[in-house]
Enzyme design. Sequence first.
Site, PDB file in Angstrom:
ATOM      1  N   ASP A 199     -15.014  30.559  -9.250  1.00 30.16           N
ATOM      2  CA  ASP A 199     -14.931  29.444  -8.304  1.00 30.16           C
ATOM      3  C   ASP A 199     -15.278  29.851  -6.876  1.00 30.16           C
ATOM      4  OD1 ASP A 199     -13.985  27.479 -10.166  1.00 30.16           O
ATOM      5  OD2 ASP A 199     -12.045  28.488 -10.141  1.00 30.16           O
ATOM      6  N   ASP A 229      -7.525  12.288  31.792  1.00 30.34           N
ATOM      7  CA  ASP A 229      -7.393  13.253  30.699  1.00 30.34           C
ATOM      8  C   ASP A 229      -5.935  13.618  30.443  1.00 30.34           C
ATOM      9  OD1 ASP A 229     -10.055  13.398  30.052  1.00 30.34           O
ATOM     10  OD2 ASP A 229     -10.484  15.045  31.429  1.00 30.34           O
ATOM     11  N   ASP A 235     -12.025  22.479 -10.894  1.00 35.23           N
ATOM     12  CA  ASP A 235     -12.074  23.120 -12.197  1.00 35.23           C
ATOM     13  C   ASP A 235     -11.055  22.427 -13.101  1.00 35.23           C
ATOM     14  OD1 ASP A 235     -12.769  24.849 -14.174  1.00 35.23           O
ATOM     15  OD2 ASP A 235     -11.735  26.579 -13.346  1.00 35.23           O
ATOM     16  N   ASN A 258     -10.922  11.649  36.756  1.00 34.59           N
ATOM     17  CA  ASN A 258     -11.149  12.138  35.403  1.00 34.59           C
ATOM     18  C   ASN A 258      -9.997  13.014  34.932  1.00 34.59           C
ATOM     19  OD1 ASN A 258     -13.075  12.012  33.260  1.00 34.59           O
ATOM     20  ND2 ASN A 258     -13.458  14.192  33.570  1.00 34.59           N
TER      21      ASN A 258
END
Length: 863
Positions: free
Chosen positions: A598, A691, A330, A687
């Site tokens: 708005d 991680d 705006d 894995n």
Amino acid sequence: MIGMPNATFWQTPLADLTRQLGANTNGLSSVEAAARLKRYGANRLEVQRRFSLLRKILSRFRNPLVLILLAAATVSAFTGDIASLIIISAMVLFSVLLDSVQEYRAEQAADQLKISVALKEQALRDGREITVRADQLVPGDVVVLAAGDLVPADGRVIEARDFFVNEGLLTGESYPVEKRAMPDGIADINVAQAANAAFMGTSVVSGSAKLLLCATGDRTQLGEISATLRHTPPPAALEKGVYEFGILIVRLTILLVLFVLLVNTLSHRPLLESFLFAIALAVGLTPELLPMIVSVTLARGALRMATQKVIVKRLAAIHDLGSMDVLCTDKTGTLTEAKIALIRHITLAGTDSARVLELAWLNSHFESGLRSPLDTAILEHELHAASEWTKIDEVPFDFERRRVSVLIERAGRRILVVKGAPEDVLKLSSRYELTDESDTQPLDPAAMARATAQFQALGEEGFRVLGIAWREEPATQSHVAVLDEKDFVFAGYAAFLDPPKASAGAAIAALERSGIGIKILTGDNERVTQYVCGQLGIPVEGLLTGTELSSLSEDALSARIEATNLFCRVTPSQKNRIILALKRRGHVVGYLGDGINDAPSLHTADVGMSVDGAVDVAKDAGDIILLDHDLAVVERGVREGRRTFGNIMKYIMMGTSSNFGNMFSMAGASLMLPFLPMLPIQVLLNNLLYDLSEVPIPMDEVDDELLAQPRHWDIKFIRNFMLVLGSVSSIFDFLTFGLLLWVFNATETLFQTGWFVESLATQVLVIFVIRTNGNPLRGRPNPVLAATSLAIVAVGIGLPYTAIGRWFGFVPLPLAFLAALCATVACYLVLAEGVKRWFYHRYPPHGVTRSPILRSQFPLTGT
């Protein structure tokens, strides 16, 4: 049949409107009002629906990645792998809870959506004026309004006296607007042009009026805005990106599992063992830490943004802020100070004049009526000589004359000072000041033409203008009337403006350098807005008004929206159309606003930004609250958002490429080997350790070039990067297979141990290659990330020599193999760096076809 009129009731002739409403100018009876209250309901806005914390948590489980992980955890439970069940479930729950609790707390901290209306109003019931609670008002009621009141519902003005209303929060117009009774109605459908109507939530600045209520509650203009906040907005950038990425992983997982099951079935291996191995591969391919990495990275970004005076209500909005390539804003309060200021006080010669300021100040200081914002702006200028003057009499302001005159005296000299609409004050003047009050000239037709041209030129520059004039009065003059307003000496003009915000120009330039296009969406008129843009150095590439916009189809709007950056006199629904059109064209759209009008745009945008001083509805609809209403704060927030997005993408690019390479190698090895290349429990351990090495990624810095331009999810790019870098990893896996089988004559357990160590070392150490687009030797990783990664590699190498390693099925490795492993890993890292550079060179950013607004198609390349 009596009913509520259509939404544009200001277009209908008043006689027809009263007939539709079954009302008259004397109001309703109490009996009829009670019946209508039952029919139409209370005059209040429905509060936005908010979900409970439990429902927020459950909604997170629609994420495809979360579903894959839960499926893997379920299978682990059925097969007795309790460790995998606990690890996977804990990671999923942590990320889901962190995200949900953050959003829930932010909503609890923000006040519930509410619109402040007067608790009681004066209404005509049974032919007399009584006090009625605002929520008991109904269509057909006639309410009496005066200065200081809030308009309780939408209605038609049936009587007005000097009635001015501030509609800034609804239309964006900075100045109060006059409302008048008009029997015939107005053709324009725009709310801002409805001079015969007043709307819920606006405030009366001056005068009085009677208002015939035509719409109450959710049927008001404000109610329509509120209703948009109850609709689910289109998915934001992060939500779409994670969903598309999840679908990619789901497809790859299904293909890989089916392939492994088929191969192992054809090889007549035990079905249960083959199934567990396939499930382990599926878990290995899935970046199970992604939900947690995303949540932790976003939470860390929220803490850092708080230090930049940015409060995050929705964690995912941080990512969307970094990906934003179009900012819609705006004008009032963002590009301007949202405060009317006296900018110029000039003579007809065009020179600044202290004399004009003095006369304007004395007039405003001594007038007794309700002071307008223009009077306030004048009085902010100090005038030390004020104490020398005394007031004798006044001709008060009214909206027919559009001026106010005060008779004042100093040291026996009396003058009448008038201030008002320039064209009226000029008509009442016969002379004008040339250099000072002692040097006056006749205001002949040529001088009048110059004065009119000067007034029009000020208007073209966006100024609101008042004319200032004076006349000498006899020392005995003690009373003045309207008839005395003549033969003035015209002093000059007082020119007002909602001034451009000093920091806005530099902030906009910084945002544009960062690849963010600026589009201005305002309810104000185009002349004022173009002037403000000129002052801030914003080039107007294209202009659309609300009237023009209403005639465009969605396709026509999409065709024009890229080349247009100024949208004036637009309604809240039209702002919404603009944002949706930008999103359909692939942009990540931010919106900054603080008014009631708005709210829909804040709700629809990928990231809605409001400010601490905004109205409640705007703060409730926004994702991010700025503690300073300053675009410079947005620019700092954008950089933090890009840092957050960069770290999320690091994990995705590293995790997918490494995991895919390892899983592809496993699937390939299962074709050649008479045994499983790695036990299911070893796959899950590999894995898990990998991680853990990536947990500190949210703490890492990102390359400067990654902060320079917006980044977007590009699943095709991620997929290609995964295939290319994953293939490099698989090449060295197969080299390791050859070493183990043909050089070291590895048994089943030695093969599984050797590949476990090589696989872990390569996928962990490649973090240092992939984490930066540049030379990995120059870009320093976060010390915690570096220490954790090296520690995990050390754990992987040392594990086979421990009792825990034997429990996992490992055996000690020959020292010669460890030496060969070091050489293999070194060669892999060098080749991975070369392939990475080739890949970015193969897909250079300048090969992207762009719209006029800069947009990066590649998540990890500079633009």
